[in-house]
Write a protein that holds these residues in place. Structure first.
Motif, mmCIF file in Angstrom:
data_model
loop_
_atom_site.group_PDB
_atom_site.id
_atom_site.type_symbol
_atom_site.label_atom_id
_atom_site.label_comp_id
_atom_site.label_asym_id
_atom_site.label_seq_id
_atom_site.Cartn_x
_atom_site.Cartn_y
_atom_site.Cartn_z
ATOM 1 N N GLU A 96 82.836 37.323 54.206
ATOM 2 C CA GLU A 96 83.087 36.484 55.002
ATOM 3 C C GLU A 96 84.191 35.365 54.308
ATOM 4 O O GLU A 96 85.377 35.113 55.158
ATOM 5 C CB GLU A 96 81.903 35.366 54.737
ATOM 6 N N GLN A 97 84.391 35.373 53.142
ATOM 7 C CA GLN A 97 85.599 34.741 52.476
ATOM 8 C C GLN A 97 86.893 35.388 52.683
ATOM 9 O O GLN A 97 87.870 34.828 52.889
ATOM 10 C CB GLN A 97 85.350 34.519 51.145
ATOM 11 N N TYR A 138 88.485 33.568 55.606
ATOM 12 C CA TYR A 138 88.791 32.672 55.692
ATOM 13 C C TYR A 138 90.209 32.228 56.075
ATOM 14 O O TYR A 138 91.226 32.871 55.862
ATOM 15 C CB TYR A 138 88.676 31.710 54.362
#
Length: 262
Positions: A28-29, A32
């Protein structure tokens, strides 16, 4: 001229510091968004991996690199983004491994290059020291985008000297890439290093001057901050104009960053 071994050591340290920032990110990061429009954390690392690969090609296979430049000239506005898109589509672990392998291969190739060697690039030809300085500058700049995306604060290091140096050295390129005539006279640039040391460039008696914190200057010339958001000051019309257009990277002039909201 900078000692190539010193610059290469600093490039490795800068890359390792960024690696520590991204090495344990979640999937998920990696997705970003960063301050660069449409670029995620993955795009930033993919761009570094792609540029390391291009640099390695320039060092080891001039003919192949020349063909790559011809391709870039056919799509100057899309070429870099295409490389980032391709890399960002990879699984994060594969992208991270590609970046690690590529930057180490480039390290070894540059260390093995003969003294005085010069390599083709998208701007002027590069020596070993200038190639390593350019890679350090990009690693630091794209690392700043990633840090901003993750809400991380990076402490400035003496390695900023390399970023500041290239920012000063390519002053005329920033004018030329915009179709402007570079100023005839040199500027005096005085920057306060992270440890309080003064980094000075150009003649002491120059009529036009640029002063400020080294970190702010580096953020400005890598277009990671709007001029209004940094404490860099100019004396003289040409010096003032330079701070509006400064860019430490080769390629088309970028739009820069928007001013932070008050």
């Amino acid at each position: 001229m900078s000692d190539p071994a010193v610059v290469l050591d600093d490039l490795r340290s800068e890359s390792d510091q960024l690696d520590q920032l991204v090495g344990e990110l979640t999937e998920e990061q990696w997705a970003y968004p960063t301050p660069a429009p449409r670029w995620t954390v993955a795009h930033q690392i993919a761009h570094l991996a792609w540029t390391d690969a291009a640099a390695l090609l320039a060092v080891t296979d001039r003919e192949a690199f020349g063909a790559q430049v011809e391709t870039a000239l056919k799509a100057p506005d899309d070429f870099v983004d295409q490389g980032a898109e391709e890399g960002a589509a990879l699984p994060p672990a594969e992208l991270l491994a590609r970046w690690r392998t590529g930057r180490e291969q480039l390290q070894q190739a540059l260390r093995a290059a003969p003294a005085g060697a010069r390599f083709p690039w998208y701007g002027p030809p590069m020596s070993v020291a200038s190639m390593a300085t350019g890679r350090l500058m990009e690693t630091w700049a794209h690392g700043q985008d990633i840090a901003d995306a993750l809400g991380a604060v990076r402490e400035p290091t003496p390695r900023l000297r390399h970023v500041a140096y290239i920012g000063v050295r390519v002053r005329d390129y920033a004018f030329g890439v915009r179709g402007l005539t570079p100023p005839a006279e040199p500027f005096r640039v005085e920057l306060t290093a992270p440890d309080g040391e003064l980094w000075a460039y150009g003649p002491e008696d120059a009529a036009q001057r640029v002063t400020g914190p080294a970190l702010d200057f580096c953020l400005l010339v890598t277009q990671r901050a709007h001029r209004a958001d940094v404490a860099v000051r100019a004396e003289g019309a040409d010096a003032d104009r330079w701070l509006d257009i400064a860019q430490a990277f080769a390629g088309p002039a970028g739009p820069g960053r928007e001013q932070r909201e008050a």
